[in-house]
Design a protein around this motif. Structure first.
Motif, short mmCIF file in Angstrom:
data_model
loop_
_atom_site.label_atom_id
_atom_site.label_comp_id
_atom_site.label_asym_id
_atom_site.label_seq_id
_atom_site.Cartn_x
_atom_site.Cartn_y
_atom_site.Cartn_z
N GLY A 202 77.10 -41.55 -7.46
CA GLY A 202 75.84 -41.91 -7.08
C GLY A 202 75.99 -42.63 -5.97
N ASP A 203 74.87 -42.89 -5.45
CA ASP A 203 74.68 -43.54 -4.03
C ASP A 203 75.19 -44.98 -4.15
N VAL A 204 76.06 -45.44 -3.08
CA VAL A 204 76.67 -46.82 -3.23
C VAL A 204 76.49 -47.58 -2.02
N THR A 205 76.66 -48.92 -1.98
CA THR A 205 76.62 -49.51 -0.72
C THR A 205 78.09 -50.23 -0.53
N VAL A 206 78.81 -50.01 0.65
CA VAL A 206 79.98 -50.46 1.10
C VAL A 206 80.03 -51.31 2.02
N GLU A 207 80.49 -52.53 1.65
CA GLU A 207 80.55 -53.68 2.86
C GLU A 207 79.03 -53.87 3.57
N GLY A 208 77.87 -53.61 2.66
CA GLY A 208 76.86 -53.84 3.17
C GLY A 208 76.06 -52.62 3.79
#
Length: 283
Positions: free
Chosen positions: A83-89
């Motif tokens: 699924g979509d994620v956020t990495v370090e913002g």
């Protein structure tokens, strides 16, 4: 003639043995490994290899500073998000990526590259995302390790650890939004007699105070398919939360009756808890 037949037989046997020999695995100096972690309803998987320190100086020598590193050994390290994620913002779409890094003395660059399989030949124009993180000193770790030392329902720390260094990478997911998307799809595809799927979806939304219109609709759908102790007691709680105490009491009593008539009875604890609520609502 005999020699000719013998030679042919040996050739056939050799040909048959060749594939078996080719499939024989030998130990790798840097063994392959895999780790997976579910964050909320999003699964993260990493496939990598684990080199050892073996008395060597790692940072700045075996792994040079300020140069792209395959983040392991053998082939490219692969990380997959379902699924979509956020990495370090910064947002990163679902998919598989080659996980490269650029180690530095005080700062590392973490690279998610669109090439996720094969030889670790890095191609910069295939980068999907780069983020900067700070390494921290830790106790000695002989084998290079990728893990998830901290996890919540909406976030995780991906940690790269080797020698006396750990590099933490923050990953977050919108679990509520993804659950709602998954729930809509699951309820829409549920069989006509499936009362459990809409109940599970509704309960999560009520518990987390999300999309209450969807929750109410799915709970009513579950009850319409089959009235049970579970969905009727959930309905009673929802009615009470809306201030509809009389309706909550009536629905809760229906739940108790459904539970008593069911082949598989609700737990005594669940029954006692609902009876206590009925007494409180009647006051």
């Amino acid at each position: 003639m005999k020699m000719t037949r013998l030679s042919a037989l040996l050739a056939v046997l050799a040909a048959a043995a060749a594939p078996a020999l080719a499939q024989l695995a030998t130990p790798l100096p840097s063994p392959n490994a895999a780790v997976s972690q579910t964050v909320g309803v999003t699964k993260i998987e990493v496939a990598y290899s684990r080199p050892s320190v073996r008395g060597r100086t790692i940072w700045g020598e075996l792994v040079p500073y300020d140069k792209v590193w395959r983040t392991g050994a053998n082939v490219v390290t692969r990380i997959t998000f379902d699924g979509d994620v956020t990495v370090e913002g910064q947002k990163l779409a679902a998919g598989s990526y080659g996980l490269y890094t650029i180690p530095g003395k005080t700062e590392w660059t973490i690279i998610f590259n669109k090439v996720s399989t094969g030889d670790p030949d890095y191609v910069a124009d295939k980068d999907a995302l780069r983020v900067k993180v700070k390494p921290v000193a830790v106790e000695m770790k002989e084998l290079f390790t990728i893990g998830f030392p901290a996890v919540t329902s909406g976030s995780a720390t991906l940690a790269l650890s080797w020698e006396r260094l750990r590099v933490p990478v923050s990953i977050t997911v919108d679990t509520d939004a993804r659950f709602l998307t998954n729930a809509k799809d699951a309820v829409a595809k549920a069989k006509a007699d499936d009362w459990r799927t809409p109940l599970v979806a509704a309960r999560y939304l009520y518990d987390n105070k999300l999309a209450l219109d969807d929750a109410a609709r799915w709970l009513d759908k579950s009850i319409a398919i089959k009235a049970t102790f579970g969905n009727l007691s959930a309905k009673a709680n929802a009615l009470a939360a809306d201030g509809k105490t009389k309706d909550a009491i009536a629905t809760a009593e229906k739940a108790l009756a459904a539970g008593a008539a069911a082949e598989q009875k609700p737990s005594p604890e669940a029954v006692a808890a609902l009876e206590k609520k009925i007494a409180e609502w009647k006051k």
